[in-house]
Scaffold this motif. Structure first.
Motif, PDB file in Angstrom:
ATOM      1  N   PHE A 214      -8.567 -14.997  -5.907  1.00 45.19           N
ATOM      2  CA  PHE A 214      -8.971 -13.611  -5.679  1.00 45.19           C
ATOM      3  C   PHE A 214      -7.713 -12.761  -5.515  1.00 45.19           C
ATOM      4  O   PHE A 214      -6.820 -13.113  -4.732  1.00 45.19           O
ATOM      5  CB  PHE A 214      -9.839 -13.495  -4.426  1.00 45.19           C
ATOM      6  N   ILE A 215      -7.661 -11.623  -6.230  1.00 44.27           N
ATOM      7  CA  ILE A 215      -6.440 -10.821  -6.334  1.00 44.27           C
ATOM      8  C   ILE A 215      -6.748  -9.387  -5.918  1.00 44.27           C
ATOM      9  O   ILE A 215      -7.537  -8.699  -6.580  1.00 44.27           O
ATOM     10  CB  ILE A 215      -5.916 -10.835  -7.789  1.00 44.27           C
ATOM     11  N   GLN A 216      -6.132  -8.926  -4.826  1.00 42.84           N
ATOM     12  CA  GLN A 216      -6.297  -7.537  -4.402  1.00 42.84           C
ATOM     13  C   GLN A 216      -4.947  -6.929  -4.001  1.00 42.84           C
ATOM     14  O   GLN A 216      -4.365  -7.299  -2.976  1.00 42.84           O
ATOM     15  CB  GLN A 216      -7.257  -7.394  -3.227  1.00 42.84           C
ATOM     16  N   PHE A 217      -4.447  -6.028  -4.829  1.00 47.96           N
ATOM     17  CA  PHE A 217      -3.228  -5.282  -4.532  1.00 47.96           C
ATOM     18  C   PHE A 217      -3.498  -3.798  -4.766  1.00 47.96           C
ATOM     19  O   PHE A 217      -4.614  -3.403  -5.093  1.00 47.96           O
ATOM     20  CB  PHE A 217      -2.064  -5.760  -5.405  1.00 47.96           C
ATOM     21  N   GLY A 218      -2.484  -2.967  -4.596  1.00 48.70           N
ATOM     22  CA  GLY A 218      -2.601  -1.550  -4.865  1.00 48.70           C
ATOM     23  C   GLY A 218      -2.062  -0.671  -3.752  1.00 48.70           C
ATOM     24  O   GLY A 218      -1.418   0.353  -4.016  1.00 48.70           O
ATOM     25  N   HIS A 219      -2.299  -1.055  -2.497  1.00 44.14           N
ATOM     26  CA  HIS A 219      -1.828  -0.236  -1.381  1.00 44.14           C
ATOM     27  C   HIS A 219      -0.313  -0.040  -1.421  1.00 44.14           C
ATOM     28  O   HIS A 219       0.192   1.064  -1.185  1.00 44.14           O
ATOM     29  CB  HIS A 219      -2.208  -0.878  -0.038  1.00 44.14           C
ATOM     30  N   ASN A 220       0.409  -1.119  -1.719  1.00 43.91           N
ATOM     31  CA  ASN A 220       1.872  -1.047  -1.684  1.00 43.91           C
ATOM     32  C   ASN A 220       2.495  -0.849  -3.063  1.00 43.91           C
ATOM     33  O   ASN A 220       3.687  -0.557  -3.160  1.00 43.91           O
ATOM     34  CB  ASN A 220       2.432  -2.316  -1.037  1.00 43.91           C
ATOM     35  N   ASP A 221       1.681  -1.000  -4.113  1.00 41.14           N
ATOM     36  CA  ASP A 221       2.172  -0.670  -5.460  1.00 41.14           C
ATOM     37  C   ASP A 221       2.456   0.822  -5.574  1.00 41.14           C
ATOM     38  O   ASP A 221       3.211   1.249  -6.450  1.00 41.14           O
ATOM     39  CB  ASP A 221       1.148  -1.091  -6.509  1.00 41.14           C
ATOM     40  N   GLN A 222       1.869   1.617  -4.682  1.00 40.97           N
ATOM     41  CA  GLN A 222       2.102   3.063  -4.668  1.00 40.97           C
ATOM     42  C   GLN A 222       3.420   3.443  -3.994  1.00 40.97           C
ATOM     43  O   GLN A 222       3.870   4.587  -4.121  1.00 40.97           O
ATOM     44  CB  GLN A 222       0.961   3.758  -3.916  1.00 40.97           C
ATOM     45  N   GLU A 226      11.949   0.310  -5.265  1.00 41.71           N
ATOM     46  CA  GLU A 226      12.068  -0.466  -6.493  1.00 41.71           C
ATOM     47  C   GLU A 226      11.386  -1.831  -6.378  1.00 41.71           C
ATOM     48  O   GLU A 226      10.795  -2.332  -7.349  1.00 41.71           O
ATOM     49  CB  GLU A 226      13.555  -0.646  -6.851  1.00 41.71           C
ATOM     50  N   ALA A 227      11.470  -2.453  -5.210  1.00 43.58           N
ATOM     51  CA  ALA A 227      10.930  -3.809  -5.054  1.00 43.58           C
ATOM     52  C   ALA A 227       9.417  -3.851  -5.191  1.00 43.58           C
ATOM     53  O   ALA A 227       8.856  -4.894  -5.565  1.00 43.58           O
ATOM     54  CB  ALA A 227      11.344  -4.383  -3.705  1.00 43.58           C
ATOM     55  N   ARG A 228       8.738  -2.711  -4.882  1.00 41.63           N
ATOM     56  CA  ARG A 228       7.275  -2.752  -4.837  1.00 41.63           C
ATOM     57  C   ARG A 228       6.572  -1.864  -5.858  1.00 41.63           C
ATOM     58  O   ARG A 228       5.446  -2.190  -6.269  1.00 41.63           O
ATOM     59  CB  ARG A 228       6.806  -2.376  -3.422  1.00 41.63           C
ATOM     60  N   PHE A 229       7.170  -0.770  -6.246  1.00 36.50           N
ATOM     61  CA  PHE A 229       6.445   0.205  -7.064  1.00 36.50           C
ATOM     62  C   PHE A 229       6.063  -0.346  -8.431  1.00 36.50           C
ATOM     63  O   PHE A 229       6.861  -0.989  -9.120  1.00 36.50           O
ATOM     64  CB  PHE A 229       7.279   1.466  -7.265  1.00 36.50           C
ATOM     65  N   THR A 230       4.822  -0.077  -8.822  1.00 33.66           N
ATOM     66  CA  THR A 230       4.374  -0.321 -10.186  1.00 33.66           C
ATOM     67  C   THR A 230       3.633   0.918 -10.673  1.00 33.66           C
ATOM     68  O   THR A 230       3.040   1.656  -9.882  1.00 33.66           O
ATOM     69  CB  THR A 230       3.441  -1.537 -10.286  1.00 33.66           C
TER      70      THR A 230
END
Length: 366
Positions: A214-222, A226-230
């Motif tokens: 199960f894959i849930q990301f997005g909060h920290n992709d914002q 550089e290490a986290r942004f997508t």
């Protein structure tokens, strides 16, 4: 590999069991025992093997050194003369039993699965009148493992942040002993930084045919670093696809989950979306790749709007000065949950499992 313990006052243990008394504090050479600070007493009711005596693990944790892997645990929490009331969490404070009651004389054995990382199986007891008669721990590598990759809204809590909680902590509560939850989620991680730190590689080393990811990301992709942004139009989907590919390469099943909502309302009492295009990206990738999708953003939106601005504070990490020991100055956090909230969000994830009819997970829900 099996470990068996008989709890109570000093005396003869059941055949094949090791006797454990309140005086048996954890010792690394022995490899088991109650951890420092545990409140434990013992009572003998009768000579009935295993269940005729017990320890009362009031606010206590029992630890057993075991190799990493999946285990099935059987424990008895009975009393011949009195009703009981027991709650139980396992490694990482994962919820297993909540307010489990027995009546006088009722003999109860509970069975559940635990995924162990770090070489220790921990049983943390709560409740108004907890009991622990006997314990069996059996290595079970054939169990289905439900892996979780995500951020702080999913992760097991660290020490010193109670009542903050992630929904992955509560997920084992909803499963029978056929499924072990391996929560690899870590606070502050994005789909990119989780991979950059080698955490997906760790899952790839363990995941096998028949498991789930199960894959849930997005909060920290914002986040802008550089290490986290997508970018939701490009790199976010590219990183998420690497999780999908990792599961499929092991003949396991990937499940994409949209980000759980933050608690922000407009003046009309409608929830403000703070994730924007990141939610659309997950939905698009699920359709493009033919991956099962649990739309937790939509489910949590409906829940929050049903409860309203004030009632949702009971889900999130809100507290007055002095209300929570670890937040003595008060806290107003619209992203992270307290335990009641993470339990409600885990319920939404389980709802999604049922709606998708994710077999055999659906079979093994309580």
């Amino acid at each position: 590999m099996t470990f068996q313990f008989d709890f109570g006052p000093e005396g003869v243990a059941g055949e094949g069991y090791r006797k454990v008394t309140p005086a048996d504090s954890y010792d690394s050479e022995r490899g088991y025992g109650f951890v420092k600070g545990s409140q434990v007493s013992a009572v003998r009711r009768s000579g009935e093997p295993l269940v005729g005596d017990f320890c009362i693990p009031f606010d206590a944790t029992f630890v057993v050194d075991v190799p990493d892997g999946n285990y099935i645990v059987d424990l008895s929490l009975s009393d011949e003369l009195a009703p009981t009331h027991t709650s139980l969490k396992t490694n990482g404070e994962r919820l297993i039993l909540k307010d489990r009651r027995t009546i006088q004389g009722q003999i109860v054995w509970e069975k559940f699965a635990v995924n162990v990382r770090g070489g220790k199986l921990k049983l943390s007891f709560g409740g108004l009148a907890p009991r622990l008669n006997a314990l069996r721990i059996a290595h079970s590598p054939e169990l289905i493992t439900l892996f979780l990759a995500g951020d702080s809204t999913v992760t097991d809590p660290r020490d010193g942040i109670f009542p903050q909680s992630g929904w992955g902590q509560m997920l084992p509560y909803y499963f029978k002993h056929d499924v072990a939850v391996a929560n690899h989620a870590v606070g502050g991680r994005s789909s990119k930084s989780f991979i950059g730190e080698g955490r997906l590689d760790a899952i790839k080393e363990e995941i096998k045919e028949g498991d789930f990811l199960f894959i849930q990301f997005g909060h920290n992709d914002q986040k802008p670093d550089e290490a986290r942004f997508t970018d939701p139009e490009t790199t976010y989907k590219e990183y998420l696809k690497r999780y999908v590919d990792a599961a499929r390469s092991a003949n396991a099943t990937p499940v994409l989950i949209t980000s759980v909502q933050r608690r922000f309302f407009d003046e009309a009492g409608k929830l403000k979306d703070t994730h924007g295009a990141y939610l659309d990206a997950v939905r698009e990738l699920a359709q493009e790749e033919g991956v099962a999708l649990i739309d937790l953003a939509e489910k949590s939106k409906r829940l929050y709007e049903e409860l309203g601005p004030e009632e949702t504070k009971k889900l999130l990490l809100w507290g007055e000065p002095g209300e929570w020991l670890n937040y003595s100055s008060g806290v107003q956090d619209n992203t992270h949950f307290q335990e009641y909230g993470s339990l409600r969000i885990a319920e939404l994830v389980v709802q999604g499992i049922r709606e998708l009819n994710l077999m055999p997970l659906t079979m093994y829900l309580r």
